[in-house]
Design a protein around this motif. Structure first.
Motif, mmCIF file in Angstrom:
data_model
loop_
_atom_site.group_PDB
_atom_site.id
_atom_site.type_symbol
_atom_site.label_atom_id
_atom_site.label_comp_id
_atom_site.label_asym_id
_atom_site.label_seq_id
_atom_site.Cartn_x
_atom_site.Cartn_y
_atom_site.Cartn_z
ATOM 1 N N GLU A 59 27.657 35.828 45.269
ATOM 2 C CA GLU A 59 28.705 35.948 44.240
ATOM 3 C C GLU A 59 28.205 36.767 43.047
ATOM 4 O O GLU A 59 28.924 37.630 42.528
ATOM 5 N N ALA A 74 28.289 40.417 43.838
ATOM 6 C CA ALA A 74 29.656 40.960 43.756
ATOM 7 C C ALA A 74 30.061 41.192 42.304
ATOM 8 O O ALA A 74 30.689 42.202 41.974
ATOM 9 N N ARG A 75 29.687 40.265 41.430
ATOM 10 C CA ARG A 75 30.115 40.385 40.026
ATOM 11 C C ARG A 75 29.360 41.490 39.293
ATOM 12 O O ARG A 75 29.843 42.017 38.291
ATOM 13 N N ARG A 99 28.552 44.310 40.991
ATOM 14 C CA ARG A 99 29.026 45.564 41.578
ATOM 15 C C ARG A 99 30.481 45.879 41.252
ATOM 16 O O ARG A 99 30.876 47.050 41.277
ATOM 17 N N TRP A 100 31.281 44.843 41.043
ATOM 18 C CA TRP A 100 32.700 45.075 40.761
ATOM 19 C C TRP A 100 33.088 44.396 39.454
ATOM 20 O O TRP A 100 32.439 43.447 39.023
ATOM 21 N N SER A 108 36.082 34.658 40.266
ATOM 22 C CA SER A 108 35.785 34.603 41.698
ATOM 23 C C SER A 108 35.511 33.162 42.097
ATOM 24 O O SER A 108 35.042 32.360 41.291
ATOM 25 N N THR A 147 39.151 36.564 44.691
ATOM 26 C CA THR A 147 38.629 37.471 43.663
ATOM 27 C C THR A 147 39.805 37.927 42.804
ATOM 28 O O THR A 147 40.895 38.169 43.314
ATOM 29 N N ALA A 171 35.655 43.563 46.457
ATOM 30 C CA ALA A 171 34.730 42.446 46.240
ATOM 31 C C ALA A 171 35.008 41.307 47.225
ATOM 32 O O ALA A 171 34.076 40.663 47.724
ATOM 33 N N PHE A 212 33.609 42.316 50.613
ATOM 34 C CA PHE A 212 32.146 42.239 50.500
ATOM 35 C C PHE A 212 31.664 40.781 50.598
ATOM 36 O O PHE A 212 30.741 40.456 51.337
ATOM 37 N N LEU A 213 32.300 39.903 49.842
ATOM 38 C CA LEU A 213 31.884 38.490 49.836
ATOM 39 C C LEU A 213 31.992 37.870 51.220
ATOM 40 O O LEU A 213 31.087 37.165 51.671
ATOM 41 N N TRP A 250 27.614 47.659 53.284
ATOM 42 C CA TRP A 250 27.664 47.558 51.823
ATOM 43 C C TRP A 250 26.345 47.952 51.173
ATOM 44 O O TRP A 250 26.255 48.079 49.959
#
Lengths: 149, 83
Positions: free
Chosen positions: A64, A67-68, A70-71, A76, A96, A107, A110-111, A147
């Protein structure tokens, strides 16, 4: 936010509590993974998800956080169930939320891709031929590694 | 040192967790596996194909050549299949 639990979740309620009062959000993406009733030609009667309690939460948190970074996310949530589940039951929820849709879409995908190859869960299927541990899939590894390219 | 087994590694060894004291010099995951294989036929079977065994040391993914020491928690499991 991460939750690992045996009980089911209410998608609408989780979505509301994650995003209410946040008017910076312009798009929300939700993924729900469910138990399929068949696998490789066999009917699946039930599935038991085993996990490594000490590591699961940490590993999901890392995913997580990645992801936060990268985006641009305003919120989330990952909920992953364990224990014995029946076909049609919900297994995992990923939500998300972002100001613009692309961040939320990417995101979320990806997750899901990363948790499938990194979170320490294992599925034991009960079929008419007996029980079997689900093998990892090369397609999941490929989906996850794209990714990092 | 605590050793944990999950999924079919737990089934093959017949245990989910054991406290072990491997001999001095058992300082990598690979050396620990070699020693664990001698504990029972089930252990030997569980570790017969290391391509399908993953390992974590103190709840972090590790590799065969990762260092280990007394007091560590070492977990062995198959490739993960969550989601």
């Amino acid at each position: 936010m991460i939750r690992v639990q045996t009980k089911d979740f209410d998608v609408g309620r989780e979505l509301s509590s994650l995003t209410e009062h946040n008017v910076s959000i312009g798009g929300i993406v939700t993924f729900v993974g469910t138990v399929r009733g068949n696998a490789e030609g066999n009917d699946v009667g039930a599935m038991t998800l085993e996990h490594y309690p000490g590591m699961t939460h940490k590993e999901l948190e890392k995913i997580e956080n990645t992801a936060r970074e990268r985006w641009n996310l305003a919120g989330s949530l990952i909920i992953h169930r364990h224990g014995r589940l029946k076909p049609g039951d919900r297994i995992v929820l990923v939500i998300t939320a972002s100001a613009h849709r692309r961040d939320a879409f990417e995101a979320c995908e990806f997750l899901v891709d990363w948790l499938k190859t990194k979170a320490p869960f294992w599925k034991l299927e009960e079929t008419s031929d007996g029980t079997r541990w689900v093998a990892s899939r090369a397609t999941d590894d490929a989906a996850s590694s794209r990714w990092t390219e | 040192m605590e050793v944990l087994y999950f999924a079919w590694l737990r089934e093959r060894t017949g245990i989910s967790q054991e406290t072990v004291q491997p001999p001095d010099g058992t300082d990598t995951v690979e050396k620990l596996i070699t020693w664990l294989k001698g504990r029972s036929a089930g252990h030997a079977e569980a570790f017969s194909d290391l391509d399908v065994v993953r390992v974590a040391v103190n709840e972090e993914y590790a590799k065969l050549d990762s260092p280990i020491s007394a007091g560590d928690e070492v977990a062995f499991f198959p490739p993960v299949t969550g989601g």
